[in-house]
Design an enzyme around this catalytic site. Sequence first.
Site, PDB file in Angstrom:
ATOM      1  CE  LYS A  22      50.741 -34.839  10.406  1.00 59.10           C
ATOM      2  NZ  LYS A  22      50.667 -35.568   9.302  1.00 59.10           N
ATOM      3  CG  ASN A  23      47.589 -32.395   8.697  1.00 58.13           C
ATOM      4  OD1 ASN A  23      49.316 -32.550   8.800  1.00 58.13           O
ATOM      5  ND2 ASN A  23      47.019 -33.513   9.386  1.00 58.13           N
ATOM      6  CB  CYS A 117      49.593 -42.329   7.889  1.00 56.98           C
ATOM      7  SG  CYS A 117      50.773 -41.731   9.228  1.00 56.98           S
ATOM      8  NE  ARG A 122      46.278 -40.727   2.765  1.00 53.88           N
ATOM      9  CZ  ARG A 122      47.432 -40.095   3.988  1.00 53.88           C
ATOM     10  NH1 ARG A 122      47.612 -40.680   4.328  1.00 53.88           N
ATOM     11  NH2 ARG A 122      46.456 -38.977   4.015  1.00 53.88           N
ATOM     12  CG  ASP A 306      44.091 -36.342  11.356  1.00 50.85           C
ATOM     13  OD1 ASP A 306      44.328 -37.744  10.587  1.00 50.85           O
ATOM     14  OD2 ASP A 306      44.228 -35.890  10.704  1.00 50.85           O
ATOM     15  NE  ARG A 398      55.019 -39.087   8.387  1.00 52.14           N
ATOM     16  CZ  ARG A 398      53.430 -38.921   7.987  1.00 52.14           C
ATOM     17  NH1 ARG A 398      53.407 -40.483   8.728  1.00 52.14           N
ATOM     18  NH2 ARG A 398      52.656 -38.112   7.518  1.00 52.14           N
TER      19      ARG A 398
HETATM   20  N1  EPU Z   1      39.672 -38.695  -1.536  1.00 51.83           N
HETATM   21  C1  EPU Z   1      39.715 -38.788  -2.513  1.00 51.83           C
HETATM   22  N2  EPU Z   1      40.014 -38.487  -3.803  1.00 51.83           N
HETATM   23  C2  EPU Z   1      40.814 -37.125  -3.728  1.00 51.83           C
HETATM   24  C3  EPU Z   1      41.183 -36.683  -2.201  1.00 51.83           C
HETATM   25  C4  EPU Z   1      41.000 -37.257  -0.896  1.00 51.83           C
HETATM   26  O1  EPU Z   1      38.577 -39.715  -2.810  1.00 51.83           O
HETATM   27  O2  EPU Z   1      41.562 -36.766  -4.608  1.00 51.83           O
HETATM   28  C5  EPU Z   1      38.978 -39.299  -0.173  1.00 51.83           C
HETATM   29  C6  EPU Z   1      40.124 -39.837   0.837  1.00 51.83           C
HETATM   30  O3  EPU Z   1      40.558 -41.122   0.553  1.00 51.83           O
HETATM   31  C7  EPU Z   1      39.670 -39.844   1.788  1.00 51.83           C
HETATM   32  C8  EPU Z   1      38.328 -38.525   2.424  1.00 51.83           C
HETATM   33  O4  EPU Z   1      38.772 -37.951   0.694  1.00 51.83           O
HETATM   34  O5  EPU Z   1      38.733 -41.016   2.404  1.00 51.83           O
HETATM   35  C9  EPU Z   1      39.007 -37.409   2.428  1.00 51.83           C
HETATM   36  O6  EPU Z   1      40.033 -36.905   2.691  1.00 51.83           O
HETATM   37  P1  EPU Z   1      42.160 -35.717   2.423  1.00 51.83           P
HETATM   38  O7  EPU Z   1      41.819 -35.005   0.949  1.00 51.83           O
HETATM   39  O8  EPU Z   1      41.682 -35.098   3.210  1.00 51.83           O
HETATM   40  O9  EPU Z   1      43.434 -36.267   3.108  1.00 51.83           O
HETATM   41  P2  EPU Z   1      44.248 -35.921   3.087  1.00 51.83           P
HETATM   42  O10 EPU Z   1      44.481 -34.027   3.016  1.00 51.83           O
HETATM   43  O11 EPU Z   1      45.294 -36.807   2.632  1.00 51.83           O
HETATM   44  C10 EPU Z   1      44.492 -35.076   5.839  1.00 51.83           C
HETATM   45  C11 EPU Z   1      45.784 -34.859   6.385  1.00 51.83           C
HETATM   46  C12 EPU Z   1      45.147 -36.250   7.581  1.00 51.83           C
HETATM   47  C13 EPU Z   1      44.068 -36.333   7.820  1.00 51.83           C
HETATM   48  C14 EPU Z   1      42.808 -36.174   6.462  1.00 51.83           C
HETATM   49  C15 EPU Z   1      40.931 -36.093   6.703  1.00 51.83           C
HETATM   50  C16 EPU Z   1      47.412 -33.479   5.892  1.00 51.83           C
HETATM   51  C17 EPU Z   1      48.018 -34.037   5.335  1.00 51.83           C
HETATM   52  N3  EPU Z   1      46.622 -35.172   5.660  1.00 51.83           N
HETATM   53  O12 EPU Z   1      44.559 -35.619   5.059  1.00 51.83           O
HETATM   54  O13 EPU Z   1      45.742 -36.147   8.475  1.00 51.83           O
HETATM   55  O14 EPU Z   1      43.746 -37.307   8.244  1.00 51.83           O
HETATM   56  O15 EPU Z   1      42.722 -34.535   5.724  1.00 51.83           O
HETATM   57  O16 EPU Z   1      41.058 -34.941   7.907  1.00 51.83           O
HETATM   58  O17 EPU Z   1      46.822 -32.720   6.098  1.00 51.83           O
HETATM   59  C18 EPU Z   1      47.330 -37.320   9.727  1.00 51.83           C
HETATM   60  O18 EPU Z   1      47.961 -35.961  10.563  1.00 51.83           O
HETATM   61  O19 EPU Z   1      47.927 -38.183  11.011  1.00 51.83           O
HETATM   62  C19 EPU Z   1      46.849 -37.803   9.384  1.00 51.83           C
HETATM   63  C20 EPU Z   1      46.946 -38.524   8.777  1.00 51.83           C
END
Ligand code: EPU
Length: 420
Positions: A22-23, A117, A122, A306, A398
């Site tokens: 998915k991701n 989610c 975020r 995850d 999802r």
């Molecule tokens: N963060 C910041 N600033 C930013 C971006 C992130 O402070 O600009 C923080 C977040 O708040 C968090 C950490 O950095 O504490 C990591 O966030 P990341 O950006 O890595 O997460 P994401 O890209 O929003 C993806 C996956 C999530 C998964 C996380 C961590 C996708 C669409 N989502 O989220 O997947 O938990 O990486 O591996 O790729 C899921 O699939 O259930 C899911 C939530």
Amino acid sequence: MEKLVVTGPTQLKGEVEISGAKNAAVAILPATLLIDGVCTIENLPHISDIEISCEILEKLGAKITWNNKNSITIDTREIKTTKAPMDLTSKFRASYYIIGSMLGRKGEIEVGMPGGCKLGARPIDQHIKGFEALGANVTVEKGKINAKAKKLKGAPIYMDIVSVGATINVMLAAVLAKGTTTIDNAAKEPHIVDVANFLNTMGADIRGAGTDVIKINGVEKLHGDATYSVVPDQIEAGTFMLAAVATRGDITLKNCITKHLESITAKIIEVGGNVEDNIDSIRVWCNKRPNKAHIKTLPYPGFPTDLQPQMGVVLSLANGNSVINESIWESRFQYTDELNKMGAKITANGKTAFFEGVKKLSGAPVYCTDLRAGAALVIAGICAQGETDIYNLQHIDRGYEDIEGKFRKLGANIKRVTEE
Ligand code: EPU
């Protein structure tokens, strides 16, 4: 309203085919906006996030043909608007990848704040910092993000935190920028490597994906005329591996990359499970009550957040007391209230949860609080004595293709029913 009705306990046994990630897929689809041509994407998971991604691309002007439920051909030669549909982009997190892709393709995009989610705050400050370093002007107002750039220029970017989304988004924006971009302190997840591989297949020049320094040499254009197959889903694979342990079953996972599963394998062995690595398939079995363990979630190659709730089910049933430290999301323990309704003994406090292992769980009505919480409740339902009714299935749908079909094939007594 739909619910899953699970009657347990069942020891899961048999083979399961893992779907595409998915991701990775939710980033590869918007990445097609960088291509002035036609390409085919295979091994797409058949989940609602992909359906919405396709709808967004169509609204922007892409033409999509479904070859079968897991493959599309996408023609992005004509992109007719730089306004993304707010009603659709607010439905999931990865809609923010439209920003990097459209900045690269059109130098302009207006998009609503992403949904997804509810796992705590975020922020997207690292995405914005990256776009600005490449020369874009980004404003966030009234729930909308506006990004504009005359011509993006490559730049060195240091990520203050390791972020999957920011790493991919900046990579997308940098592909067609003039000159070289380096992303320092980049995330290393398998889906980042997969997005880079996809872009390179289409003519990009990205090096170092999978390490913490990614170098992107800007190219003039990306060509289409290629077929790309999405990497197998590390998290879906981990979900079934942990289901094998929790149910004391014996499951062989087909179509997975075992290298991506090492942190999960290590913890499964620590709790007393068995793992046989056959490179593109993996067998997991467990003959006894799991041992207690201490888990800390970390960016790849650490134990993935995850899979934290699914591991939580294993530790709920473990012999002894366990601790999980969640280091990525502050609200990822909402599922523990639901597991406690089933007889688990978990005390969550901030980013730490204490698990007092119990001998058995009992069926109860429970609610998915997010996607991975939903998967954990399905596993818990299969372990539990009696009937578990699982609600809020939109979270599960999802991200998991045919979750009930796959678990049913492994012997679970699980069905989806519509309730008045
Ligand atoms: N963060 C910041 N600033 C930013 C971006 C992130 O402070 O600009 C923080 C977040 O708040 C968090 C950490 O950095 O504490 C990591 O966030 P990341 O950006 O890595 O997460 P994401 O890209 O929003 C993806 C996956 C999530 C998964 C996380 C961590 C996708 C669409 N989502 O989220 O997947 O938990 O990486 O591996 O790729 C899921 O699939 O259930 C899911 C939530």
